[in-house]
Design a protein around this motif. Sequence first.
Motif, PDB file in Angstrom:
ATOM      1  N   ALA A  50       0.826  -1.209   0.000  1.00 12.68           N
ATOM      2  CA  ALA A  50       0.000   0.000   0.000  1.00 12.68           C
ATOM      3  C   ALA A  50       0.865   1.267   0.000  1.00 12.68           C
ATOM      4  N   LYS A  64       3.709   4.233  -3.435  1.00  8.14           N
ATOM      5  CA  LYS A  64       3.943   5.602  -3.909  1.00  8.14           C
ATOM      6  C   LYS A  64       5.050   6.290  -3.108  1.00  8.14           C
ATOM      7  N   PHE A  99       0.635  11.688  -8.926  1.00  6.69           N
ATOM      8  CA  PHE A  99      -0.076  10.432  -8.699  1.00  6.69           C
ATOM      9  C   PHE A  99      -1.572  10.681  -8.790  1.00  6.69           C
ATOM     10  N   SER A 128      -5.678   8.985  -9.199  1.00  8.77           N
ATOM     11  CA  SER A 128      -6.445   7.814  -8.751  1.00  8.77           C
ATOM     12  C   SER A 128      -6.359   6.697  -9.784  1.00  8.77           C
ATOM     13  N   HIS A 174      -3.709   5.708 -11.300  1.00  6.61           N
ATOM     14  CA  HIS A 174      -2.518   4.918 -10.982  1.00  6.61           C
ATOM     15  C   HIS A 174      -2.785   3.981  -9.803  1.00  6.61           C
ATOM     16  N   ASP A 175      -3.482   4.473  -8.792  1.00 11.53           N
ATOM     17  CA  ASP A 175      -3.846   3.611  -7.655  1.00 11.53           C
ATOM     18  C   ASP A 175      -4.727   2.452  -8.108  1.00 11.53           C
ATOM     19  N   HIS A 176      -5.710   2.766  -8.936  1.00 10.71           N
ATOM     20  CA  HIS A 176      -6.645   1.749  -9.425  1.00 10.71           C
ATOM     21  C   HIS A 176      -5.910   0.680 -10.243  1.00 10.71           C
ATOM     22  N   ALA A 200      -3.823  -1.568  -7.989  1.00 11.59           N
ATOM     23  CA  ALA A 200      -4.662  -2.478  -7.210  1.00 11.59           C
ATOM     24  C   ALA A 200      -5.232  -3.599  -8.080  1.00 11.59           C
TER      25      ALA A 200
END
Length: 90
Positions: free
Chosen positions: A26, A29, A46, A48, A50-52, A55
């Motif tokens: 987690a 980043k 960064f 969202s 990139h987070d998606h 994941a």
Amino acid sequence: MKLWIIFRKKHKIARDYILESDENDAQWKEALGRFLSENDYARPVFLSKHDHEMAQFFRTVFSKNDFIEPFDFDAMEVEFVRDKKKEDER
């Protein structure tokens, strides 16, 4: 956690690194940002997206437009490197 960081220029790998960190997945980043700062590379913005992607697909791509500072490459890809032995034990 291991991250494979790939810098691409004209669709070819210009540079790549394996970043090993004691942090959990987690915190990718923070580990990536620290690596880029320590090695004098521009840091991306960064989103969202990139987070998606991290994941869901365990990889994401930062285009040249994701950087505010000058970026000498066309793209930067970041991918989790999974240890096959540890996954087989689960």
